[in-house]
Design a protein around this motif. Structure first.
Motif, PDB file in Angstrom:
ATOM      1  N   ASN A  80      17.459   8.580  -1.399  1.00  0.00           N
ATOM      2  CA  ASN A  80      16.229   9.224  -0.916  1.00  0.00           C
ATOM      3  C   ASN A  80      15.587   8.444   0.229  1.00  0.00           C
ATOM      4  O   ASN A  80      14.695   8.968   0.905  1.00  0.00           O
ATOM      5  N   GLY A  81      15.972   7.185   0.390  1.00  0.00           N
ATOM      6  CA  GLY A  81      15.371   6.370   1.444  1.00  0.00           C
ATOM      7  C   GLY A  81      13.886   6.140   1.220  1.00  0.00           C
ATOM      8  O   GLY A  81      13.084   6.303   2.134  1.00  0.00           O
ATOM      9  N   LYS A  82      13.518   5.753  -0.003  1.00  0.00           N
ATOM     10  CA  LYS A  82      12.099   5.568  -0.352  1.00  0.00           C
ATOM     11  C   LYS A  82      11.911   4.258  -1.093  1.00  0.00           C
ATOM     12  O   LYS A  82      12.824   3.777  -1.787  1.00  0.00           O
ATOM     13  N   VAL A  83      10.686   3.740  -0.986  1.00  0.00           N
ATOM     14  CA  VAL A  83      10.252   2.685  -1.889  1.00  0.00           C
ATOM     15  C   VAL A  83       9.289   3.314  -2.907  1.00  0.00           C
ATOM     16  O   VAL A  83       8.615   4.282  -2.557  1.00  0.00           O
ATOM     17  N   PRO A  84       9.248   2.779  -4.135  1.00  0.00           N
ATOM     18  CA  PRO A  84       9.982   1.627  -4.636  1.00  0.00           C
ATOM     19  C   PRO A  84      11.445   1.949  -4.940  1.00  0.00           C
ATOM     20  O   PRO A  84      11.779   3.071  -5.310  1.00  0.00           O
ATOM     21  N   THR A  85      12.253   0.899  -4.798  1.00  0.00           N
ATOM     22  CA  THR A  85      13.612   0.902  -5.314  1.00  0.00           C
ATOM     23  C   THR A  85      13.752  -0.420  -6.062  1.00  0.00           C
ATOM     24  O   THR A  85      13.212  -1.439  -5.613  1.00  0.00           O
ATOM     25  N   PHE A 103      15.735   4.434  -8.845  1.00  0.00           N
ATOM     26  CA  PHE A 103      14.640   4.934  -8.018  1.00  0.00           C
ATOM     27  C   PHE A 103      13.722   5.807  -8.846  1.00  0.00           C
ATOM     28  O   PHE A 103      14.025   6.101  -9.996  1.00  0.00           O
ATOM     29  N   GLU A 104      12.592   6.181  -8.250  1.00  0.00           N
ATOM     30  CA  GLU A 104      11.470   6.919  -8.853  1.00  0.00           C
ATOM     31  C   GLU A 104      10.582   5.942  -9.658  1.00  0.00           C
ATOM     32  O   GLU A 104      11.000   5.378 -10.685  1.00  0.00           O
ATOM     33  N   ALA A 105       9.342   5.841  -9.185  1.00  0.00           N
ATOM     34  CA  ALA A 105       8.396   4.907  -9.793  1.00  0.00           C
ATOM     35  C   ALA A 105       8.181   5.181 -11.282  1.00  0.00           C
ATOM     36  O   ALA A 105       8.116   4.240 -12.092  1.00  0.00           O
ATOM     37  N   LEU A 106       8.074   6.452 -11.661  1.00  0.00           N
ATOM     38  CA  LEU A 106       7.819   6.747 -13.074  1.00  0.00           C
ATOM     39  C   LEU A 106       8.975   6.261 -13.951  1.00  0.00           C
ATOM     40  O   LEU A 106       8.752   5.701 -15.031  1.00  0.00           O
ATOM     41  N   SER A 165       0.437  12.056 -15.875  1.00  0.00           N
ATOM     42  CA  SER A 165      -0.221  11.568 -14.648  1.00  0.00           C
ATOM     43  C   SER A 165       0.652  11.803 -13.416  1.00  0.00           C
ATOM     44  O   SER A 165       0.183  12.309 -12.398  1.00  0.00           O
ATOM     45  N   TYR A 166       1.939  11.476 -13.511  1.00  0.00           N
ATOM     46  CA  TYR A 166       2.814  11.619 -12.336  1.00  0.00           C
ATOM     47  C   TYR A 166       3.204  13.068 -12.071  1.00  0.00           C
ATOM     48  O   TYR A 166       3.365  13.458 -10.920  1.00  0.00           O
ATOM     49  N   VAL A 167       3.374  13.850 -13.123  1.00  0.00           N
ATOM     50  CA  VAL A 167       3.911  15.209 -12.936  1.00  0.00           C
ATOM     51  C   VAL A 167       2.789  16.260 -12.919  1.00  0.00           C
ATOM     52  O   VAL A 167       2.617  16.964 -11.913  1.00  0.00           O
ATOM     53  N   MET A 170       0.830  -1.220   0.000  1.00  0.00           N
ATOM     54  CA  MET A 170       0.000   0.000   0.000  1.00  0.00           C
ATOM     55  C   MET A 170       0.855   1.258   0.000  1.00  0.00           C
ATOM     56  O   MET A 170       0.678   2.159   0.826  1.00  0.00           O
ATOM     57  N   SER A 171       1.815   1.324  -0.910  1.00  0.00           N
ATOM     58  CA  SER A 171       2.717   2.468  -0.980  1.00  0.00           C
ATOM     59  C   SER A 171       2.926   2.831  -2.455  1.00  0.00           C
ATOM     60  O   SER A 171       2.324   2.212  -3.343  1.00  0.00           O
ATOM     61  N   SER A 172       3.837   3.758  -2.698  1.00  0.00           N
ATOM     62  CA  SER A 172       4.182   4.111  -4.085  1.00  0.00           C
ATOM     63  C   SER A 172       4.795   2.928  -4.828  1.00  0.00           C
ATOM     64  O   SER A 172       4.934   2.986  -6.059  1.00  0.00           O
ATOM     65  N   ALA A 173       5.173   1.897  -4.101  1.00  0.00           N
ATOM     66  CA  ALA A 173       5.755   0.705  -4.741  1.00  0.00           C
ATOM     67  C   ALA A 173       4.676  -0.218  -5.312  1.00  0.00           C
ATOM     68  O   ALA A 173       4.972  -1.087  -6.143  1.00  0.00           O
ATOM     69  N   ASP A 220      10.341  -2.118   5.719  1.00  0.00           N
ATOM     70  CA  ASP A 220       9.294  -1.625   6.609  1.00  0.00           C
ATOM     71  C   ASP A 220       9.494  -0.132   6.854  1.00  0.00           C
ATOM     72  O   ASP A 220      10.300   0.279   7.701  1.00  0.00           O
ATOM     73  N   ILE A 221       8.758   0.681   6.098  1.00  0.00           N
ATOM     74  CA  ILE A 221       8.951   2.140   6.201  1.00  0.00           C
ATOM     75  C   ILE A 221       8.333   2.702   7.478  1.00  0.00           C
ATOM     76  O   ILE A 221       8.562   3.855   7.831  1.00  0.00           O
ATOM     77  N   ARG A 222       7.563   1.871   8.189  1.00  0.00           N
ATOM     78  CA  ARG A 222       6.981   2.356   9.460  1.00  0.00           C
ATOM     79  C   ARG A 222       8.006   2.288  10.589  1.00  0.00           C
ATOM     80  O   ARG A 222       7.935   3.028  11.560  1.00  0.00           O
ATOM     81  N   GLU A 273      13.244   1.178   8.336  1.00  0.00           N
ATOM     82  CA  GLU A 273      14.243   0.357   7.622  1.00  0.00           C
ATOM     83  C   GLU A 273      14.800   1.060   6.387  1.00  0.00           C
ATOM     84  O   GLU A 273      15.908   0.764   5.945  1.00  0.00           O
ATOM     85  N   GLN A 274      14.014   2.029   5.847  1.00  0.00           N
ATOM     86  CA  GLN A 274      14.456   2.749   4.642  1.00  0.00           C
ATOM     87  C   GLN A 274      15.615   3.683   4.915  1.00  0.00           C
ATOM     88  O   GLN A 274      16.215   4.202   3.986  1.00  0.00           O
ATOM     89  N   ARG A 275      15.942   3.888   6.189  1.00  0.00           N
ATOM     90  CA  ARG A 275      17.070   4.777   6.520  1.00  0.00           C
ATOM     91  C   ARG A 275      18.329   3.993   6.900  1.00  0.00           C
ATOM     92  O   ARG A 275      19.327   4.579   7.323  1.00  0.00           O
ATOM     93  N   ARG A 276      18.263   2.674   6.745  1.00  0.00           N
ATOM     94  CA  ARG A 276      19.482   1.882   7.011  1.00  0.00           C
ATOM     95  C   ARG A 276      20.535   2.192   5.939  1.00  0.00           C
ATOM     96  O   ARG A 276      20.191   2.361   4.763  1.00  0.00           O
TER      97      ARG A 276
HETATM   98  N1  LIG Z   1       8.612  10.137  -5.988  1.00  0.00           N
HETATM   99  C1  LIG Z   1       8.857   8.861  -5.339  1.00  0.00           C
HETATM  100  C2  LIG Z   1       8.021   8.800  -4.066  1.00  0.00           C
HETATM  101  C3  LIG Z   1       8.340   7.579  -3.247  1.00  0.00           C
HETATM  102  C4  LIG Z   1       7.734   7.682  -1.838  1.00  0.00           C
HETATM  103  O1  LIG Z   1       7.342   8.768  -1.389  1.00  0.00           O
HETATM  104  N2  LIG Z   1       7.683   6.530  -1.140  1.00  0.00           N
HETATM  105  C5  LIG Z   1       7.188   6.511   0.213  1.00  0.00           C
HETATM  106  C6  LIG Z   1       6.125   5.436   0.381  1.00  0.00           C
HETATM  107  S1  LIG Z   1       4.636   5.869  -0.483  1.00  0.00           S
HETATM  108  C7  LIG Z   1       8.327   6.161   1.158  1.00  0.00           C
HETATM  109  O2  LIG Z   1       9.154   5.342   0.846  1.00  0.00           O
HETATM  110  N3  LIG Z   1       8.366   6.816   2.329  1.00  0.00           N
HETATM  111  C8  LIG Z   1       9.339   6.550   3.323  1.00  0.00           C
HETATM  112  C9  LIG Z   1       9.920   7.816   3.910  1.00  0.00           C
HETATM  113  O3  LIG Z   1       9.638   8.902   3.383  1.00  0.00           O
HETATM  114  O4  LIG Z   1      10.660   7.721   4.869  1.00  0.00           O
HETATM  115  C10 LIG Z   1       8.503   7.721  -6.307  1.00  0.00           C
HETATM  116  O5  LIG Z   1       7.564   7.879  -7.118  1.00  0.00           O
HETATM  117  O6  LIG Z   1       9.165   6.682  -6.288  1.00  0.00           O
END
Ligand SMILES: N[C@@H](CCC(=O)N[C@@H](CS)C(=O)NCC(=O)O)C(=O)O
Length: 202
Positions: free
Chosen positions: A51-56, A65-68, A103-105, A11-14, A34-36, A39-42
């Motif tokens: 960026n410490g984000k999913v998806p990767t 990185f970046e879903a688009l 759509s994304y931008v 249930m995320s951008s991934a 687990d972004i809650r 774990e994304q900051r390891r």
């Molecule tokens: N622009 C990025 C956005 C990714 C993003 O914001 N991911 C969120 C989950 S929906 C995330 O990983 N958040 C963790 C955090 O910000 O620490 C993409 O499209 O890949």
């Protein structure tokens, strides 16, 4: 085929990337981040995506990185052979890239405005209302296209439907006036009924 690993959280951008991999039949490994719990900051994850984000995504160990960016790359790399992405050099390829970025931008910028107002508990303030109105105008453009044809590129489903539909679907969830646009609403329903769209938990 390359070794593909999706770093993901449900249930995320991934989620749209998980669905695209299934739709395209790309064998891959899933690693839950687990972004809650942070774990994304390891350090080992930040080495893949600063960026410490999913998806990767990693492809034979090389990260992106970046879903688009992933959608466009997956379409070009796997979609053409599957008939889910237009071939290079065709007018449809130009439309595919245009609508995915739109759509994304373009739509995404208004979505962020509405989301920010909603997060502050003021979805009806000037900022939220302006975002809502701008999304309504953009949804009218999409509706006009889908009044002419059942899918984004014509008579057949493509990855463009998944990409655009994932952004529109999320916007409906946060209060965008999607249901007021009958062709968009019908198209989104058909899209969300596809088996690959249930792939998030796999
Ligand atoms: N622009 C990025 C956005 C990714 C993003 O914001 N991911 C969120 C989950 S929906 C995330 O990983 N958040 C963790 C955090 O910000 O620490 C993409 O499209 O890949």
């Amino acid at each position: 085929m390359s070794k593909t690993v999706l770093y993901w959280h449900p249930m995320s951008s991934a989620t749209p990337i998980a669905c695209a991999l299934v739709e395209l039949g790309v064998a891959h490994e899933r690693v839950k981040v687990d972004i809650r719990t942070g774990e994304q900051r390891r350090p080992e994850f930040l080495a893949l995506n600063p960026n410490g984000k999913v998806p990767t995504l990693t492809v034979d160990g090389a990260p992106m990185f970046e879903a688009l960016a992933m959608h466009l790359w997956l379409g070009e790399t796997y979609g053409v052979a599957k008939g889910l992405w237009p071939a290079e050099g065709t007018p449809e390829r130009l439309q595919a890239m245009s609508w995915c970025v739109w759509s994304y931008v373009t739509y995404g910028a208004q979505l962020v405005r509405l989301q920010a107002a909603r997060d502050m508990g003021t979805p009806d303030d000037a900022h939220g209302s302006a975002g809502h109105k701008a999304m309504d105008q953009l949804l009218a453009l999409l509706d006009a296209r889908l009044a002419q044809q059942p899918w984004m590129l014509g008579e057949a489903y493509s990855l463009v439907d998944l990409v655009v539909g994932s952004v529109i679907g999320y916007s409906a969830y946060i209060g965008a006036p999607v249901q007021q646009h009958a062709h968009v609403a019908a198209w989104l329903g058909a899209l969300q009924a596809r088996p690959a769209m249930q792939a998030d938990g796999a």
